[in-house]
Design a protein around this motif. Sequence first.
Motif, PDB file in Angstrom:
ATOM      1  N   THR B  32       0.838  -1.204   0.000  1.00 34.75           N
ATOM      2  CA  THR B  32       0.000   0.000   0.000  1.00 34.75           C
ATOM      3  C   THR B  32       0.878   1.261   0.000  1.00 34.75           C
ATOM      4  O   THR B  32       0.557   2.255  -0.664  1.00 34.75           O
ATOM      5  N   ILE B  64      -7.596   1.610   0.957  1.00 32.65           N
ATOM      6  CA  ILE B  64      -7.967   0.858   2.182  1.00 32.65           C
ATOM      7  C   ILE B  64      -8.961  -0.238   1.807  1.00 32.65           C
ATOM      8  O   ILE B  64      -8.836  -1.391   2.216  1.00 32.65           O
ATOM      9  N   THR B  67      -7.331  -3.208   0.018  1.00 33.85           N
ATOM     10  CA  THR B  67      -6.622  -4.103   0.934  1.00 33.85           C
ATOM     11  C   THR B  67      -7.587  -4.856   1.842  1.00 33.85           C
ATOM     12  O   THR B  67      -7.448  -6.060   2.048  1.00 33.85           O
ATOM     13  N   GLY B 118      -6.529  -2.698   7.846  1.00 33.29           N
ATOM     14  CA  GLY B 118      -7.163  -1.469   7.340  1.00 33.29           C
ATOM     15  C   GLY B 118      -6.729  -0.255   8.154  1.00 33.29           C
ATOM     16  O   GLY B 118      -6.373   0.787   7.593  1.00 33.29           O
ATOM     17  N   ILE B 121      -3.124   0.673   7.552  1.00 41.69           N
ATOM     18  CA  ILE B 121      -2.957   1.382   6.271  1.00 41.69           C
ATOM     19  C   ILE B 121      -3.455   2.826   6.392  1.00 41.69           C
ATOM     20  O   ILE B 121      -2.841   3.759   5.863  1.00 41.69           O
ATOM     21  N   LEU B 122      -4.523   2.991   7.162  1.00 38.94           N
ATOM     22  CA  LEU B 122      -5.041   4.342   7.394  1.00 38.94           C
ATOM     23  C   LEU B 122      -3.962   5.188   8.081  1.00 38.94           C
ATOM     24  O   LEU B 122      -3.714   6.333   7.680  1.00 38.94           O
ATOM     25  N   LEU B 143     -16.397   0.136   7.115  1.00 37.26           N
ATOM     26  CA  LEU B 143     -15.239  -0.751   7.204  1.00 37.26           C
ATOM     27  C   LEU B 143     -15.656  -2.095   7.809  1.00 37.26           C
ATOM     28  O   LEU B 143     -15.292  -3.170   7.314  1.00 37.26           O
TER      29      LEU B 143
END
Lengths: 309, 253
Positions: B32, B64, B67, B118, B121-122, B143
């Motif tokens: 990512t 996001i 992934t 998630g 990655i955020l 999410l």
Amino acid sequence: MANIVEITDLRKSYKDGFQALKGVNLGIEEGEILALLGPNGAGKTTLISTVCGITMPTSGTVTVGGHDILHDYRAARSMIGLVPQEINLEPFERVINTVRFSRGLFGKSSDDAAIEKVLRQLSLWDKKDNQIRELSGGMKRRVLIAKALAHDPRVLFLDEPTAGVDVELRKDMWQIVGKLKEDGVTIILTTHYIEEAEAIADRVGVIAHGELLLVEEKAKLMAHMGQKELEVQLTETLTEVPKNLRSEDLELSSDGHALIYTYDTNAERTGITKLLADVAAEGLVLRDVVTRQSSLEDIFVNLVKEDAA
Amino acid sequence: MNWTAVRSIYLFEMFRFFRTVAQSLLAPVISTSLYFVVFGAAIGSRIEQVEGVGYGAFIVPGLIMLTVITQSIANASFGIYFPKFIGTFFELLSAPISFLEIVMGYVGAAATKALIIGFIILITAYFFVDFSIAHPLAMLVFLLLTTISFALFGFILGIWAGNFEQLQIVPLLIVTPLVFLGGSFYSISMLPPFWQTVSMFNPVVYLISGFRWAFFDTADVPILTSLLAIGLFTGICLSIIWWIFRTGWRIRQ
């Protein structure tokens, strides 16, 4: 003693039409060791798998501790432990975690003392933190048993527990089974090894082509169905059975040194006295007389042969 | 309800995740980050704003989602396929647990893993671009719904798969293209009218659109439509799983 497992007219047919079980009826007494003998494809594993919930029956009923395996499956399965034929374990998992997982699946909280007890019982405590892949084949089999015992089942199914293991480990396994019986666990094991059934079972069931041919107490089975052989060893060598002695129960040994007489131990007259008198009348001199009891293996082979015929 | 069994399956799966933490976390984070470097910094700096948002920030929700969707599917499908592959599945079938409890354990764990990834990655995105979340609660709901619904889908895949190739083929050939073509890197409104219509048949469009709305308050489709789409997808997956356990398809002879 009351039956803890009751199997009534159990049938299993597959989509291709193959009938793996053809109306099996069987009651298993609490606290006993029942050995199910049968050749490959006889239906042993299908029977166990059906009772344990892995295979769906086509018809018939099975209760465990009075609980129907379909309608009251939670109560029925809670009482059962299963040790499969293959060594199916996650290779990277640790011994203690995999046993804890099995206990949890059966709704029991992670009781460290209970898990330690099972692992010690199976001499696995020292290996508790090892990954499964690091264990020997024998140790892996023990882990399978530990997993099956993790929730304190009252009925334990062992599907060919000693298949492919060496003699020492087999005897070790028999000891474990003996201890479990002492603890009150009902044990049903399938096996190819007649000596296994002979060594540890209370009762023996013979299954072939999806049918249960018989279930009998081991001692009674051998007494009822066992035939004895009387070997009359001679000082001289014969080429054939003397004319006056000829009968369907008497044959000459391959080396011609002995006459072998087969008789039924339960018959009113065994015919031994007459045979020995006839042998003496024929002028034959005896060197020795030996008797042999037929083994469970002979009985098993005969039963399966009869069924095939 | 056998909650202990649900917890056991959940924890067992989570332990597997932490045992392979490098593979589980680092791989998606690195890939990512590369997307941010290439699309956000290198190419994104030459692209004007999209829907009033800088391009680097615009792709954050899409990345996001990309992934989270792939991880939900991969974790759930592997989680249930692996016991089948190594033969430990018999334990689940012979235990006093219902299909619902098995699903809750495996899907719950797969969804949690995807959620963790998630969020990582955020957090990683904040190192590359500036952005804020307009509706944090809605973002969380989207999410959560996405991870659960795609973990359910992954669970079906794991039951269906007969080998590792089959396990990979659906995510590779169907899911990844749907996510890429679902507006991860662009707004649907940027497409010609014909392709806009075609895109409306892609269910992932609704997820990414809804998720992007939670970030930037702009969406390709109405937010309720997005919620309905994800609800419908979850309902279909649940129905299929219920049917699988009822009939024993691919699990019980």
